[in-house]
Design a protein around this motif. Structure first.
Motif, mmCIF file in Angstrom:
data_model
loop_
_atom_site.group_PDB
_atom_site.id
_atom_site.type_symbol
_atom_site.label_atom_id
_atom_site.label_comp_id
_atom_site.label_asym_id
_atom_site.label_seq_id
_atom_site.Cartn_x
_atom_site.Cartn_y
_atom_site.Cartn_z
ATOM 1 N N ARG A 64 57.454 13.632 20.466
ATOM 2 C CA ARG A 64 56.274 14.545 19.613
ATOM 3 C C ARG A 64 54.689 14.033 19.611
ATOM 4 O O ARG A 64 53.334 15.013 19.555
ATOM 5 C CB ARG A 64 56.480 15.396 18.563
ATOM 6 C CG ARG A 64 57.631 16.538 18.331
ATOM 7 C CD ARG A 64 57.717 17.385 16.796
ATOM 8 N NE ARG A 64 58.846 15.684 16.204
ATOM 9 C CZ ARG A 64 60.257 15.949 16.366
ATOM 10 N NH1 ARG A 64 60.418 16.856 17.053
ATOM 11 N NH2 ARG A 64 60.525 15.465 15.451
ATOM 12 N N GLU B 207 52.740 14.627 23.218
ATOM 13 C CA GLU B 207 52.692 15.193 22.687
ATOM 14 C C GLU B 207 51.515 15.780 22.799
ATOM 15 O O GLU B 207 50.588 16.822 22.848
ATOM 16 C CB GLU B 207 53.867 16.630 23.208
ATOM 17 C CG GLU B 207 54.603 16.638 24.066
ATOM 18 C CD GLU B 207 56.141 17.663 23.884
ATOM 19 O OE1 GLU B 207 55.903 18.106 22.068
ATOM 20 O OE2 GLU B 207 56.991 17.795 24.039
ATOM 21 N N GLN B 208 51.159 15.743 20.984
ATOM 22 C CA GLN B 208 49.610 15.734 20.681
ATOM 23 C C GLN B 208 48.847 14.490 21.304
ATOM 24 O O GLN B 208 47.915 15.806 21.450
ATOM 25 C CB GLN B 208 50.538 15.248 19.077
ATOM 26 C CG GLN B 208 50.935 16.080 18.728
ATOM 27 C CD GLN B 208 51.758 16.651 17.275
ATOM 28 O OE1 GLN B 208 50.646 14.520 16.615
ATOM 29 N NE2 GLN B 208 52.038 16.398 16.614
#
Length: 237
Positions: A80, A83-84
């Motif tokens: 995550r 992805e950010q």
């Protein structure tokens, strides 16, 4: 005869005893079998040891599964975060691409299409009392006034008589014609701008603004809002 009767009586007694013993043995066996069935199968020491080992292996596997689940959750958190970061980088690249496209448009490198306005400048009507003919002709400074006001008001692209302007464009008045980047154009001069039609129109129509100044110079000024304005890219620019 007496001896025979005595022998027969003994046989009866023995038969009764045998019958009772047989019943007792059968009853005892039945009771034992029922108790065995109620207690279940007998587990040997080896089977007991195998059961203990299996339970220990199961407990170890449960612990290992918990550890793997924790590790998996950590990996998900890491993914995550990646992805950010990628999303932020993608936004940066998108902004750069958007800016690059905007600069290409200002430089005239790409074809543009949209809404805008069209300004037409014509020489003033002939006045026999006016000795100087230049007083009612359109000059480059008149064209510059319109172009500068359009750029200030947010025009993204401008052309004069179909000649698209760039940051290096020049306009020169040469007698009855105006030269735009080396191309001569006679009056009338049609200035087309790409942008918000309402904003551009309002800017030109301000009281005391460009329109009023040109009209005071005896220039015929007309303004029209346009849709579907298309400007081709400048070749070799």
């Amino acid at each position: 005869m007496l001896k025979f009767r005595k022998l027969k009586g003994n046989q009866v007694v023995l038969s009764l005893v045998a019958l009772v013993l047989g019943f007792l043995v059968a009853f005892s066996y039945s009771i034992t079998e029922r108790e065995s069935e109620s207690k279940g199968p007998v587990i040997t020491d080896k089977q007991w040891e195998q059961n203990i080992n299996l339970k220990k292996q199961l407990a170890d596997q449960v612990t290992k599964n918990r550890e793997l689940q924790t590790e998996l959750n950590d990996k998900h958190d890491l993914v995550r975060e990646f992805e950010q970061e990628l999303a932020q980088e993608a936004q940066v690249f998108f902004n750069l691409a958007e800016d690059a496209e905007k600069y290409r448009m200002y430089l005239g490198k790409v074809k543009v299409k949209g809404n805008g306005v069209q300004v037409t400048l014509k020489d003033g009507e002939y006045n026999p009392d006016e000795k100087n003919i230049n007083n009612y002709l359109v000059h480059e400074h008149h064209v510059f006034k319109v172009i500068n006001e359009l750029y200030i008001s947010g025009a993204s692209a401008i052309s004069v008589n179909g000649k698209r302007l760039t940051h290096q464009s020049y306009i020169v008045c040469n007698g009855p014609v105006i030269t735009v980047d080396g191309s001569p154009f006679p009056a009338p001069f049609v200035i087309t701008a790409l942008g918000d039609p309402e904003v551009l129109s309002s800017a030109l129509n301000l009281t005391g603004g460009v329109k009023d100044q040109l009209v005071n110079d005896s220039i015929q000024f007309s303004l029209e809002e346009k849709t579907g304005v298309i400007m081709d890219p400048i070749l070799g620019g």
